[in-house]
Design a protein around this motif. Structure first.
Motif, PDB file in Angstrom:
ATOM      1  N   VAL A 609      58.473  42.156  88.760  1.00 50.37           N
ATOM      2  CA  VAL A 609      57.212  41.425  88.629  1.00 50.37           C
ATOM      3  C   VAL A 609      57.483  40.085  87.970  1.00 50.37           C
ATOM      4  N   THR A 610      56.623  39.122  88.244  1.00 47.87           N
ATOM      5  CA  THR A 610      56.809  37.776  87.706  1.00 47.87           C
ATOM      6  C   THR A 610      55.732  37.380  86.718  1.00 47.87           C
ATOM      7  N   VAL A 611      54.575  38.065  86.738  1.00 49.73           N
ATOM      8  CA  VAL A 611      53.474  37.736  85.814  1.00 49.73           C
ATOM      9  C   VAL A 611      52.920  39.027  85.234  1.00 49.73           C
ATOM     10  N   PRO A 612      52.323  38.955  84.042  1.00 49.25           N
ATOM     11  CA  PRO A 612      51.724  40.163  83.466  1.00 49.25           C
ATOM     12  C   PRO A 612      50.483  40.589  84.250  1.00 49.25           C
ATOM     13  N   SER A 613      50.194  41.851  84.187  1.00 47.11           N
ATOM     14  CA  SER A 613      48.969  42.393  84.782  1.00 47.11           C
ATOM     15  C   SER A 613      48.006  42.769  83.668  1.00 47.11           C
ATOM     16  N   GLY A 614      46.754  42.954  84.028  1.00 43.39           N
ATOM     17  CA  GLY A 614      45.802  43.474  83.063  1.00 43.39           C
ATOM     18  C   GLY A 614      45.952  44.979  82.922  1.00 43.39           C
ATOM     19  N   GLU A 615      45.263  45.554  81.952  1.00 49.27           N
ATOM     20  CA  GLU A 615      45.309  46.996  81.761  1.00 49.27           C
ATOM     21  C   GLU A 615      44.559  47.704  82.880  1.00 49.27           C
ATOM     22  N   VAL A 616      45.166  48.749  83.393  1.00 50.00           N
ATOM     23  CA  VAL A 616      44.584  49.533  84.479  1.00 50.00           C
ATOM     24  C   VAL A 616      44.521  50.991  84.035  1.00 50.00           C
ATOM     25  N   THR A 617      43.380  51.640  84.228  1.00 45.43           N
ATOM     26  CA  THR A 617      43.223  53.051  83.879  1.00 45.43           C
ATOM     27  C   THR A 617      43.019  53.861  85.146  1.00 45.43           C
ATOM     28  N   GLU A 618      43.781  54.916  85.295  1.00 49.83           N
ATOM     29  CA  GLU A 618      43.683  55.816  86.442  1.00 49.83           C
ATOM     30  C   GLU A 618      43.481  57.240  85.948  1.00 49.83           C
ATOM     31  N   VAL A 619      42.693  57.996  86.722  1.00 46.85           N
ATOM     32  CA  VAL A 619      42.411  59.390  86.392  1.00 46.85           C
ATOM     33  C   VAL A 619      42.980  60.272  87.493  1.00 46.85           C
ATOM     34  N   PHE A 620      43.770  61.255  87.094  1.00 51.23           N
ATOM     35  CA  PHE A 620      44.312  62.243  88.031  1.00 51.23           C
ATOM     36  C   PHE A 620      43.485  63.518  87.886  1.00 51.23           C
ATOM     37  N   GLU A 621      42.921  63.944  88.996  1.00 49.09           N
ATOM     38  CA  GLU A 621      42.057  65.122  88.982  1.00 49.09           C
ATOM     39  C   GLU A 621      42.290  65.892  90.276  1.00 49.09           C
ATOM     40  N   ARG A 622      42.953  67.054  90.149  1.00 46.64           N
ATOM     41  CA  ARG A 622      43.338  67.766  91.365  1.00 46.64           C
ATOM     42  C   ARG A 622      43.584  69.237  91.040  1.00 46.64           C
ATOM     43  N   ASP A 623      43.433  70.032  92.091  1.00 46.96           N
ATOM     44  CA  ASP A 623      43.730  71.459  91.984  1.00 46.96           C
ATOM     45  C   ASP A 623      45.216  71.642  92.304  1.00 46.96           C
ATOM     46  N   VAL A 641      61.725  40.936  78.649  1.00 42.99           N
ATOM     47  CA  VAL A 641      62.464  39.871  77.980  1.00 42.99           C
ATOM     48  C   VAL A 641      63.561  40.514  77.158  1.00 42.99           C
ATOM     49  N   GLU A 642      64.796  40.003  77.278  1.00 41.60           N
ATOM     50  CA  GLU A 642      65.923  40.559  76.533  1.00 41.60           C
ATOM     51  C   GLU A 642      65.690  40.402  75.033  1.00 41.60           C
ATOM     52  N   ASP A 643      65.919  41.493  74.305  1.00 44.10           N
ATOM     53  CA  ASP A 643      65.819  41.499  72.842  1.00 44.10           C
ATOM     54  C   ASP A 643      64.455  40.995  72.365  1.00 44.10           C
ATOM     55  N   GLY A 644      63.430  41.313  73.126  1.00 39.89           N
ATOM     56  CA  GLY A 644      62.104  40.855  72.750  1.00 39.89           C
ATOM     57  C   GLY A 644      61.216  41.914  72.156  1.00 39.89           C
ATOM     58  N   MET A 645      61.765  43.086  71.826  1.00 39.24           N
ATOM     59  CA  MET A 645      60.930  44.179  71.348  1.00 39.24           C
ATOM     60  C   MET A 645      61.232  44.584  69.914  1.00 39.24           C
ATOM     61  N   ASP A 660      67.606  50.684  85.432  1.00 39.46           N
ATOM     62  CA  ASP A 660      67.435  49.344  86.011  1.00 39.46           C
ATOM     63  C   ASP A 660      66.828  48.354  85.017  1.00 39.46           C
ATOM     64  N   ARG A 661      67.180  48.500  83.751  1.00 45.06           N
ATOM     65  CA  ARG A 661      66.753  47.583  82.697  1.00 45.06           C
ATOM     66  C   ARG A 661      65.235  47.497  82.574  1.00 45.06           C
ATOM     67  N   ASN A 662      64.558  48.565  82.922  1.00 49.51           N
ATOM     68  CA  ASN A 662      63.126  48.650  82.664  1.00 49.51           C
ATOM     69  C   ASN A 662      62.915  49.183  81.260  1.00 49.51           C
ATOM     70  N   ARG A 663      61.779  48.794  80.674  1.00 55.54           N
ATOM     71  CA  ARG A 663      61.473  49.202  79.303  1.00 55.54           C
ATOM     72  C   ARG A 663      60.071  49.789  79.266  1.00 55.54           C
ATOM     73  N   LEU A 664      59.959  50.938  78.611  1.00 58.85           N
ATOM     74  CA  LEU A 664      58.664  51.602  78.446  1.00 58.85           C
ATOM     75  C   LEU A 664      58.230  51.491  76.990  1.00 58.85           C
ATOM     76  N   VAL A 665      57.015  50.955  76.771  1.00 59.70           N
ATOM     77  CA  VAL A 665      56.452  50.815  75.430  1.00 59.70           C
ATOM     78  C   VAL A 665      55.175  51.650  75.378  1.00 59.70           C
ATOM     79  N   ILE A 666      55.189  52.695  74.571  1.00 61.68           N
ATOM     80  CA  ILE A 666      54.039  53.585  74.422  1.00 61.68           C
ATOM     81  C   ILE A 666      53.351  53.253  73.106  1.00 61.68           C
ATOM     82  N   THR A 720      61.475  45.143  84.213  1.00 62.19           N
ATOM     83  CA  THR A 720      60.026  45.146  84.015  1.00 62.19           C
ATOM     84  C   THR A 720      59.683  45.969  82.775  1.00 62.19           C
ATOM     85  N   GLN A 721      58.731  45.440  81.985  1.00 57.24           N
ATOM     86  CA  GLN A 721      58.250  46.181  80.818  1.00 57.24           C
ATOM     87  C   GLN A 721      56.934  46.850  81.162  1.00 57.24           C
ATOM     88  N   ILE A 722      56.864  48.146  80.952  1.00 57.92           N
ATOM     89  CA  ILE A 722      55.650  48.919  81.225  1.00 57.92           C
ATOM     90  C   ILE A 722      55.020  49.289  79.898  1.00 57.92           C
TER      91      ILE A 722
END
Length: 910
Positions: A609-623, A641-645, A660-666, A720-722
């Motif tokens: 990705v090249t630009v940030p996205s806004g916050e998106v909320t999804e609901v999973f509801e299934r049998d 961003v390298e060393d940006g966290m 693949d150099r992705n980063r997850l921030v919870i 990409t940072q998630i």
């Protein structure tokens, strides 16, 4: 056919001699290995005999750059040991270890071959009988050598890696003309990672342009070790290789020109002074340099030097050999490396190398304790674990959190019935014997028909037969003792890297008691593949056969990877290079008889990705499975961003590095670091969703699944940072399960990726390779121009630059000590245009530039431009150019390159 019959007969003789020597000593190892067994005279005798058998065992490998002479040297070793009756030839396809049709057709080693022989031969010694009278010498009595001939091509690096995992020592072969080449540095680093002692054999000194002295200096400059010259080439007046000079024994070994190398003319120092005064003088210089070097790294040698009244020549050969052995076996990392000289193709200098294997390389008991893993936090040595000294108070990960811990007493009690522990390091599909699993036994004795518990797959298989391999032939044995390499045929599930244990009274389904049931020897890391091809069955009826063939192929070679494109339904087979995939295709069609259609070689691109996205909320509801599940997740994405966290990590933020150099921030604004609520107004986590284990795992799984396919081009997401914002009040429901939470996370991350792509389209990323090209002087300009202009690469360094800079570039990844090349002893190269004296400082300028005009180019080039490059390079260099490459990193593509790639892909599939 006559040769094959004779050879097989000899296999039986060698194997029967080995079995008769070791069967009596290894029959009682199982009972003597019990920790609380009562010591008896029989047990003590068995232990003594077993220790003697292990001390006379050498597990070694031959490692080198491609075409350095590994297989040729192996053939001479087999011939001089009495294993084979004739010398095989690589060009004729008659070698013992290169027995695959593809290996004989191409003249290269593709898969490592294990073979056992004895050195020196039993009975009357045909080589230097007068020199084997000292009973204290290690090489005075026959030793069992388990040798593995490894590939030298960069595409088969994993084959070398899994062989090194089980070796106790290695012989690194160098081309005396080319010197230390790129792949040599790579396998040297791999051997150093596993702390494997090494000796060096400078081969091909019979060729025009060979330079032994320059190669010795390159060993110090490129590999970061002190070369201890133990053998020097013996040149005739016309420049031909006449033999080798033995620096340790102060003698000359002359080989008849055109002979098979068994007849050796031995000249002592006094005889050598009359025959060739120049070589005698050089041997004295070499002996002085060797003693001085050993004195710097071995205190015992200093004492011997003083006892000899500071006379370098008065120190005995046995004392120097013992000092060399201490430097090779006991130093970690290894600082002193013995160097020997010869020419395997001309049958010169191989017997002294075999002596060095026995005298200098360690037996299995002299190796460091192999590392084991008992849980996420519990690691240690195998011997410490078996002796009960390792802290084994762990909890079983697969059980509920309330499970009781295993006490140390119960853990030690469980060790009493452990009979054997082995590592499966290789799986091969043999057309006659079926699937063969190569193992290295690390403790106890593995007996025939013993049930084996796989600690990784958690299942039991029975070893109905045990084999001792002799290249493509084998002999049945009753057991395989500790320190030995053997084969188990017929196992259905065991894979490369699995740990197999034999345990008395183990439950067939549940296995041994903890912690034995989850003990794992150090696994083998599989490098990521970079090339892939599409594989499709020729008809629907062949789909099952293709799936079975691919499963078998993956068991044999874990560096291959199979994936299915969800949109097109295509099956992709990925590998380490063009030759690697070509061999895999030949195996599928030729050996496994799969009726398939195979596409052309493709590149594994990425997108970011090249630009940030806004916050998106999804609901999973299934049998799911008859149970209603519901969960929600909130996500956003942005370029990483390298060393940006560093400032982002806090009590309520948890950062995870993904593939693949992705980063997850919870982010958990309402939860503390331990999962408790920050306020009474906010709900806490359910008991079945602890924060640091189940919850984090579910969020990581969902995020990784979403990043497997990009929003625009369907390539995996990279750099990409998630960002996930988790609030139990908004995302947890009464019916929430970890699977539902993972699915909700996947949906939210995918929506965030699409949202970012709508704002600004993603950019494609391509793998960029670090390429090392060896070319002749005349072709240097055309190759550099081709790399920098036609292929869009960037040249990093040339071998004509400052030697120290180039050496640092080529060995930047090797944990090396600083070596001053001017302090390295190396004999002169009178017929190679090299340096004239061993101490000339001007010789440093030619350290990394070869005397025959060979130059090295180090460059970064996009992988797409390297497809089919070998043929183009050979046309530019008249067939003399070679190259190796490894993945350096993924880089963003320019708009022009991206459009060209997408247009080509659209033409292929549109």
């Amino acid at each position: 056919m006559v040769l094959r019959c004779i050879t097989r007969k000899h296999y039986g003789l060698v194997a029967s001699r080995y079995i008769s020597q070791n069967a009596a000593t290894t029959r009682h190892i199982t009972t003597s290995s019990h920790l609380n067994a009562a010591p008896t005279a029989g047990h003590e005798a068995a232990k003594t005999a077993t220790a003697t058998a292990i001390s006379k065992t050498r597990n070694i490998g031959i490692i080198a750059h491609i075409d350095a002479g590994k297989t040729t040297t192996t053939e001479r070793m087999l011939y001089y040991s009495g294993y084979s009756r004739r010398i095989g030839d690589v060009d004729e396809g008659s070698t013992v270890t290169d027995f695959l049709p593809a290996e004989r057709a191409r003249g290269i080693t593709i898969q490592s071959a294990a073979i056992s022989f004895t050195w020196p031969p039993s009975g009357a010694n045909p080589w230097l009988p007068k020199e084997r009278t000292d009973p204290k010498a290690l090489s005075a009595t026959p030793c069992n050598i388990n040798l593995i001939d490894t590939p030298g091509h960069a595409d088969f690096t994993f084959e070398v890696l899994r062989s090194l995992r089980v070796l106790d020592g290695a012989v690194c072969i160098l081309d005396g003309v080319a010197g230390v080449e790129a792949q040599t540095e790579k396998v040297w680093l791999q051997a150093q990672k596993y702390q494997i002692p090494r000796i060096v054999f400078v081969n091909k000194l019979d060729r025009e342009g060979a330079a032994f002295g320059r190669t010795v200096r390159e060993v110090g400059a490129r590999l970061g070790v002190w070369p201890a010259v133990c053998g020097v080439p013996w040149w005739s007046e016309v420049g031909r290789l006449r033999g080798v000079g033995d620096v340790v024994g102060l003698r000359g070994l002359g080989y008849a020109e055109g002979g098979d190398g068994k007849e050796v003319d031995v000249l002592c120092l006094q005889q050598l002074e009359m025959e060739d005064a120049g070589l005698a003088a050089e041997l004295k210089k070499a002996r002085i340099a060797l003693v001085e070097l050993l004195s710097e790294h071995d205190d015992v040698m200093v004492e011997k030097f003083l006892e000899a009244h500071e006379d370098h020549l008065a120190i005995s050969a046995a004392e120097i050999t013992a000092s060399l052995r201490r430097c090779v076996v006991n130093q970690h990392p290894q600082r002193v490396v013995p160097v020997f000289a010869g020419a395997s193709f001309r049958n010169t200098g191989v017997q002294p190398l075999l002596d060095a294997v026995v005298d200098l390389l360690p037996n299995p008991e002299e190796r460091p304790d192999p590392e084991i893993k008992l849980g996420p936090e519990t690691r240690g040595g195998l011997a410490a674990f078996l002796s009960g000294k390792l802290d084994t108070v762990i909890t079983t990960e697969q059980t509920k959190p309330s499970s009781k811990a295993i006490s140390k007493d119960k853990a030690n009690l469980a060790l009493q019935n452990l009979e054997a522990c082995a590592l499966a390091f290789k799986v091969v599909s043999d057309p006659r014997r079926g699937v063969l699993v190569y193992i290295r036994v690390y403790s106890g004795t593995l007996a025939r028909n013993a049930p084996l518990w796989n600690t990784i797959l958690q299942n039991t298989e029975r070893a109905q037969r045990l084999l001792k391999m002799y290249a493509n032939d084998a002999v049945d044995v009753e057991n395989i003792p500790a320190g030995q390499i053997g084969v188990i045929p017929g196992l259905k599930f065991a894979r490369t890297g699995d740990t197999l244990v034999s345990y008395t009274g183990a439950h067939p389904k549940n296995g041994p008691p903890a912690p034995v049931n989850r003990m794992q020897l150090r696994p083998i890391n599989v490098p990521p593949p970079v090339f892939f091809v599409s594989v499709e069955p020729s008809s629907l009826a062949e789909e099952k056969n293709l799936r079975e063939a691919l499963e078998l192929l993956l068991r044999e070679d874990p560096s291959l990877h199979v994936s299915v494109d969800e949109e097109s339904g295509q099956t992709h087979l990925a590998g380490m290079g063009e030759l690697h995939l070509e061999i895999a295709r030949d195996r599928l069609v030729g050996d496994l008889k799969a009726k398939v259609r195979i596409g052309g070689i493709e590149i594994g691109y990425r997108e970011s990705v090249t630009v940030p996205s806004g916050e998106v909320t999804e609901v999973f509801e299934r049998d799911v499975g008859g149970r209603w599940s519901k969960a929600a997740a909130t996500a956003s994405v942005e370029p990483a961003v390298e060393d940006g966290m560093s400032e982002a990590v806090g009590k309520q933020r948890h950062v995870f590095e993904l593939a693949d150099r992705n980063r997850l921030v919870i982010t958990t604004p309402t939860l503390n670091a331990d999962g408790t609520s920050t306020s009474e107004d906010h709900p806490s986590l359910p008991e079945d969703l602890p924060l640091n284990t189940v919850l984090h795992h579910a969020l990581q799984t969902g995020t990784s699944a979403a990043c497997a396919r990009g929003p625009v081009h369907n390539y995996p997401v990279h750099s990409t940072q998630i960002n996930l914002t988790f609030n139990p009040a908004e995302h947890i429901f009464p019916s929430t399960t970890p699977a539902a939470l993972s699915s909700a996370t996947r949906l939210a991350v995918q929506s965030a990726l699409r949202s970012s792509a709508k704002i600004n389209e993603t950019v494609m990323m391509e793998p960029v390779m670090m390429v090392t090209i060896s070319v002749n002087e005349e072709s240097l300009g055309s190759v550099v121009h081709d790399i920098s202009s036609a292929r869009g690469g960037s040249v990093i360094s040339l071998s004509s630059e400052d030697s120290s800079d180039t050496a640092a570039t080529s060995t930047s990844s090797i944990a090396r000590i600083d070596i001053d090349p001017s302090k390295i002893y190396a004999p002169p190269d009178p017929f190679a245009g090299g340096h004239a004296t061993s101490t000339s400082s001007s010789s440093n300028s030619v350290l990394l530039g070869n005397a025959n005009g060979t130059r090295q180019i180090v460059a970064r080039v996009p992988l797409k431009e390297m497809v089919g490059y070998l043929r183009h390079l050979r046309s530019l260099t008249g067939g003399r150019g070679t190259f190796t490459m490894v993945v350096d990193r993924f880089e963003r593509m320019s708009g022009q390159r991206q459009r060209a790639v997408l247009q080509r892909l659209g033409g292929d599939y549109g």
